[in-house]
Design an enzyme around this catalytic site. Structure first.
Site, PDB file in Angstrom:
ATOM      1  NE  ARG A   2     -18.702  44.404  10.367  1.00  0.00           N
ATOM      2  CZ  ARG A   2     -17.441  44.097  10.566  1.00  0.00           C
ATOM      3  NH1 ARG A   2     -16.860  43.195   9.817  1.00  0.00           N
ATOM      4  NH2 ARG A   2     -16.715  44.691  11.500  1.00  0.00           N
ATOM      5  NE  ARG A  54     -18.411  51.819  15.427  1.00  0.00           N
ATOM      6  CZ  ARG A  54     -18.512  51.100  14.309  1.00  0.00           C
ATOM      7  NH1 ARG A  54     -18.887  51.685  13.192  1.00  0.00           N
ATOM      8  NH2 ARG A  54     -18.236  49.825  14.316  1.00  0.00           N
ATOM      9  CD1 TRP A  55     -26.313  51.960  20.950  1.00  0.00           C
ATOM     10  CD2 TRP A  55     -25.424  51.696  23.006  1.00  0.00           C
ATOM     11  NE1 TRP A  55     -27.346  51.975  21.861  1.00  0.00           N
ATOM     12  CE2 TRP A  55     -26.830  51.810  23.134  1.00  0.00           C
ATOM     13  CE3 TRP A  55     -24.661  51.515  24.160  1.00  0.00           C
ATOM     14  CZ2 TRP A  55     -27.474  51.757  24.363  1.00  0.00           C
ATOM     15  CZ3 TRP A  55     -25.309  51.482  25.381  1.00  0.00           C
ATOM     16  CH2 TRP A  55     -26.704  51.596  25.477  1.00  0.00           C
ATOM     17  CG  ASP A  82     -18.592  46.306  14.309  1.00  0.00           C
ATOM     18  OD1 ASP A  82     -18.082  46.538  15.418  1.00  0.00           O
ATOM     19  OD2 ASP A  82     -18.122  46.731  13.239  1.00  0.00           O
ATOM     20  CG  ASN A 101     -12.428  40.877  19.569  1.00  0.00           C
ATOM     21  OD1 ASN A 101     -13.479  40.244  19.435  1.00  0.00           O
ATOM     22  ND2 ASN A 101     -12.164  41.951  18.825  1.00  0.00           N
ATOM     23  CG  HIS A 117     -18.636  44.971  24.872  1.00  0.00           C
ATOM     24  ND1 HIS A 117     -18.717  44.927  23.501  1.00  0.00           N
ATOM     25  CD2 HIS A 117     -17.372  45.389  25.149  1.00  0.00           C
ATOM     26  CE1 HIS A 117     -17.551  45.290  22.973  1.00  0.00           C
ATOM     27  NE2 HIS A 117     -16.726  45.591  23.958  1.00  0.00           N
TER      28      HIS A 117
HETATM   29  C1  FPP Z   1     -17.946  44.614  18.353  1.00  0.00           C
HETATM   30  O1  FPP Z   1     -18.242  45.896  18.810  1.00  0.00           O
HETATM   31  C2  FPP Z   1     -18.371  43.646  19.321  1.00  0.00           C
HETATM   32  C3  FPP Z   1     -17.560  42.806  19.983  1.00  0.00           C
HETATM   33  C4  FPP Z   1     -16.101  42.768  19.811  1.00  0.00           C
HETATM   34  C5  FPP Z   1     -18.095  41.865  20.964  1.00  0.00           C
HETATM   35  C6  FPP Z   1     -19.500  41.411  20.721  1.00  0.00           C
HETATM   36  C7  FPP Z   1     -20.006  40.943  21.988  1.00  0.00           C
HETATM   37  C8  FPP Z   1     -21.252  41.102  22.462  1.00  0.00           C
HETATM   38  C9  FPP Z   1     -22.387  41.633  21.724  1.00  0.00           C
HETATM   39  C10 FPP Z   1     -21.500  40.722  23.851  1.00  0.00           C
HETATM   40  C11 FPP Z   1     -20.955  39.415  24.271  1.00  0.00           C
HETATM   41  C12 FPP Z   1     -21.753  38.286  23.771  1.00  0.00           C
HETATM   42  C13 FPP Z   1     -22.173  37.294  24.546  1.00  0.00           C
HETATM   43  C14 FPP Z   1     -22.814  36.119  23.924  1.00  0.00           C
HETATM   44  C15 FPP Z   1     -22.058  37.314  25.998  1.00  0.00           C
HETATM   45  P1  FPP Z   1     -17.040  46.925  18.942  1.00  0.00           P
HETATM   46  O2  FPP Z   1     -16.622  46.939  20.353  1.00  0.00           O
HETATM   47  O3  FPP Z   1     -15.961  46.559  17.964  1.00  0.00           O
HETATM   48  O4  FPP Z   1     -17.738  48.250  18.531  1.00  0.00           O
HETATM   49  P2  FPP Z   1     -17.061  49.495  17.807  1.00  0.00           P
HETATM   50  O5  FPP Z   1     -16.618  49.007  16.453  1.00  0.00           O
HETATM   51  O6  FPP Z   1     -18.153  50.492  17.747  1.00  0.00           O
HETATM   52  O7  FPP Z   1     -15.917  49.901  18.695  1.00  0.00           O
END
Ligand code: FPP
Length: 252
Positions: free
Chosen positions: A198, A35-36, A31, A79, A48
């Site tokens: 997490r 934000r990053w 997660d 998602n 991502h």
């Molecule tokens: C949550 O961050 C992350 C996700 C919904 C996707 C995770 C996917 C990856 C790390 C890349 C894809 C993986 C592969 C194997 C190709 P968020 O977007 O919810 O972050 P936030 O909470 O800061 O908005």
């Protein structure tokens, strides 16, 4: 000594494998990509992309350490409600990741598997997954389990329906058992996760591995996923090694 070598030496001297029992199965909620990106004025897709970059050394380190299964939450059943450009960018990243990494993963003994309703993914993603799974099918060092279009509730419903399909017509003495549920989940045959990591500080399970996490130790770090690195992984495992796991019983 160059920085890389120093980093490796530091990693080796702190390698959790030296200190105690390793988790057989680590599950990660990656997660904080959004934000990053936001903190840097980038779009979410760039976050991502950085998330995928962060995943590579974690997979490598887990395999090197002797972890048997690494499950990562890459896309949840919820998602789909994100903007279409973000969803499409995630599938593009998955295809790119599998195309560029499969050979190296294979060389490291990693078998690629998936959990989740993969049949509902775009065809390009399904094709890339099939190819990666076929190519790595005979590897035995570690399973890299990608949770794609995965939701714990959805998995449980599919498991029960699979069981029902096998037992129709239902006789009056047919009953569900815990073993039967476990055997019909997408994770059938894999050990339950010992450690759930997490990133980015949220204290939630977010519909991840609802059945399988029953006795997992939970480790939450404030670090955003793109900044998560092997040192952070070691920290999580060291914390796990200090936990007193009783599985509902008493201390030994
Ligand atoms: C949550 O961050 C992350 C996700 C919904 C996707 C995770 C996917 C990856 C790390 C890349 C894809 C993986 C592969 C194997 C190709 P968020 O977007 O919810 O972050 P936030 O909470 O800061 O908005």
């Amino acid at each position: 000594m160059d920085t890389d070598a120093r980093q490796h030496l530091m990693l080796d001297s702190q390698n959790p494998a030296q200190y105690g029992k390793l988790p057989r199965h680590i599950a990660i909620i990656m997660d904080g990509n959004g934000r990053w990106a936001q903190q840097r004025g980038l779009n979410r897709a760039e976050g991502h992309r950085a998330g995928v970059k962060a995943l590579k050394p974690i997979v490598k380190e887990c395999a090197a350490m002797g972890i048997e299964v690494l499950t990562v939450y890459a896309f949840s059943t919820e998602n789909w409600s994100r903007p279409q450009v973000e969803v499409e960018a995630l599938w593009d990243l998955l295809v790119e990741y599998l195309r560029s990494e499969t050979a190296e993963l294979k060389a490291e003994g990693v078998r690629i598997q998936t959990i989740g309703n993969v049949g509902a993914l775009p065809i390009r993603a399904q094709k890339a997954i099939d190819a990666a799974m076929r190519e790595t099918a005979s590897e035995t060092r570690m399973v890299l389990n990608l949770a794609l279009n995965y939701g714990g509730r959805d998995e449980l419903v599919r498991a029960v329906n699979r069981w029902l399909d096998e037992h129709r017509p239902l006789s009056p003495d047919s009953y569900m058992t815990a073993n039967a549920i476990a055997a019909h989940l997408d994770t059938a045959g894999l050990p339950d996760p010992d450690l759930l990591i997490r990133s980015s500080g949220e204290l939630r399970i977010s519909n991840f591995l609802l059945w399988q996490l029953a006795y997992a130790e939970i480790y939450v770090t404030e670090t955003l996923w793109p900044d998560f690195n092997p040192m952070e992984l070691h920290k999580a495992i060291r914390a796990y090694q200090k936990r007193d796991r009783r599985f509902g019983g008493l201390r030994e």
